[in-house]
Design an enzyme around this catalytic site. Structure first.
Site, short mmCIF file in Angstrom:
data_model
loop_
_atom_site.label_atom_id
_atom_site.label_comp_id
_atom_site.label_asym_id
_atom_site.label_seq_id
_atom_site.Cartn_x
_atom_site.Cartn_y
_atom_site.Cartn_z
N ASP A 1 -16.44 13.14 -58.50
CA ASP A 1 -15.45 12.35 -57.78
C ASP A 1 -14.79 11.39 -58.78
OD1 ASP A 1 -14.17 11.02 -55.50
OD2 ASP A 1 -15.60 9.41 -55.88
N ASP B 1 -12.33 8.09 -57.84
CA ASP B 1 -12.29 6.68 -57.45
C ASP B 1 -13.65 6.18 -56.99
OD1 ASP B 1 -9.57 6.33 -57.98
OD2 ASP B 1 -9.00 7.12 -56.03
#
Length: 271
Positions: free
Chosen positions: A13, A15
């Site tokens: 991932d 953010d």
């Protein structure tokens, strides 16, 4: 038990995980990114961001040309060296953005659902919503196979809206700030499975995947990998995984890129 870098693919991932949720800094991950590059370990970005956003981010992180998964799995960008692949350079799973946008407008007109999509607003408004610069907000609007929205209605209406999407072959995913609508053929877990099938056809079946994420929405990513790092995050809800054993899952003490590096050190040691 340490994982060998020789057979590793990292899927992460962005953010709140590889990049700090508030400052957007990633310096704490720099050393490990350099080490992975030296060992030719693929680092696959897997995010709700658009392909345009991730392409620019890859250049900043030194990951140019590597595969990535955009729009929560609705878009899969292939490795730059896979030009012989029939889906090169990108695979769009299921319905396209314009189809989804049209259906959302029809549902809103027919049932009065209260939501605002990213397509409804200009770059300046999206910048105010998201904290992105207007330039980055413009890239965020370049969706190819999903639509992003802010929900402004009741929970019962949300349940009805979700059911209506399902009847039309779409699904609704809750993100940190926004909701995301995409084809049921999408999803981070399905995108990872497809991408790893391509990797194994080219590099053999002994590949091992290590996933990293910080939020409940990353559970499909973390469930789809052999090993998982749950980076400490700011969500009030816990990240719940299907196979949550100490051998497979590590939960970090640090946030963001510092936690990202902590997780890699846990599984890879000083390789």
């Amino acid at each position: 038990m340490p994982v060998s870098v020789a057979s590793l693919v990292v899927i992460t991932d962005v953010d709140g995980t590889l990049i700090d949720h508030n400052t957007h800094e990633w310096d704490a991950a720099r050393a490990w990114l350099t080490r992975l590059e030296a060992h030719q370990v693929p680092v696959v970005l897997c995010s709700s961001k658009t392909a345009a956003e991730l392409t620019g981010l890859q250049k900043v992180l030194g990951l140019d040309g590597q595969p990535f998964i955009a729009e929560n799995g609705a878009v899969i960008s292939l490795d730059a060296s896979w030009s012989d692949h029939p889906d090169y350079p990108r695979l769009l799973t299921g319905a396209r953005h314009e189809e989804i946008r049209t259906l959302l407008e029809q549902l809103r007109d027919a049932h009065g659902y209260k939501f605002t999509t990213v397509s409804d607003v200009d770059e300046q408004t999206l910048s105010e919503w998201s904290g992105l610069t207007p330039k980055m907000a413009a890239l965020a609007k370049l969706q190819e196979a999903s639509e992003t929205l802010i929900w402004r209605d009741s929970d019962p209406q949300l349940a009805a809206f979700t059911a209506a999407l399902s009847e039309n072959g779409l699904m609704l995913i809750e993100g940190g700030r926004f909701w995301h609508v995409l084809d049921q053929q999408g999803g981070k877990d399905q995108a990872i499975a497809w991408l790893m099938k391509q990797y194994r056809q080219r590099r053999g079946n002994d590949l091992v995947t290590l996933g990293l994420g910080d939020a409940p929405g990353d559970a499909p990513l973390l469930d789809a990998t052999d090993y998982a790092v749950v980076v400490k995050g700011y969500s009030r809800n816990a990240v719940t995984l299907k196979q949550d054993t100490p051998e497979r899952v590590y939960r970090t003490a640090e946030y963001g890129p510092a936690g990202w590096s902590e997780g890699l050190t846990h599984f890879l040691g000083e390789q």
